[in-house]
Design a protein around this motif. Sequence first.
Motif: not given
Length: 312
Positions: A216-228
């Motif tokens: 999911g685009t929102s999930f992937v985006r969130g991981l890239v922005l906040s999870a190293g």
Amino acid sequence: MTVAEESHFGRAAARLGMAQPPLSQRIQRLERELGVRLFERSSRRVTITEAGTLLLAEAREVLARSESFRAAARRIRDGETGLLRAALTPDVPGETVAALLAEFRARHAGLELELHELTTAQQLAAFAAHELDVGLLHHPCDVTGLELGPLLRRDLGVLLPPDSPQARLAEVPLAALTGYDLVLFPRDSAPAVYDDLLTACARGGWTPAAVRHGQGTSFVRGLVLSAGAVALGPRDIRLASAGEADADLVWRPLAGAPLAWRHSAAWPRGRGDTAVAAFADAATHALRTVAGARPEQTGRPLHLRPASEFWL
């Protein structure tokens, strides 16, 4: 085919909805017609012979082609006002989907198109179950029994947090991603592609600290922005949330273009009627003109390798 799968006349007859004696008689008549013994019988089980094993693959292909022939005949009888069941992988951009549909409808306005979003693994399963007429696959995958359109390549880059050191580079070497996790699609959606990407990353000097799975685009985006973590995608990837600018993520090409999605249209062997050809042509044209795909020139294998080169 059913007797070979069940290794038992009784169970095979039950699956076929018939009595056992007529089934045994049909097998015997087939053996006489072919001049070979297909099964060894005993009181407890039925064992397929070497000749039967060699002919089994041919039997499956004959059955598939028979069903395809009937479907094509129905469309011809109806003036091509039938149903074409087609599929695209989830990563195909919306603009490309729209261009594909516009071109296909211009050529086959009277044909009903049933378009699905299916992973490569789901498409292969649908082909095997005779539930799909044509699709767009990722390679490498098991292309046994399929015909393929031109192989196209979409180079992959890396999606980075905007404040990362790599975001300041014009091109990012794979080795420069050391220390980052990788956000990747679940392996079961395209196992050979998954292994191929990880193998290429390792050869390029980057073994991700961990592989996180997301689509999911929102999930992937969130991981890239906040999870190293970083994600891979072609230049036309869209991961910004609705109403937000694309600038909250940075896309950079990879130095030397070592990674790519490889696509081609695919359909069951012998099933390439005009409607299938029109969809395959439209998909190829849309990928080249809208998604920036180009012909693959490297001669990389389309078939599965005997074993994965990369082990987690």
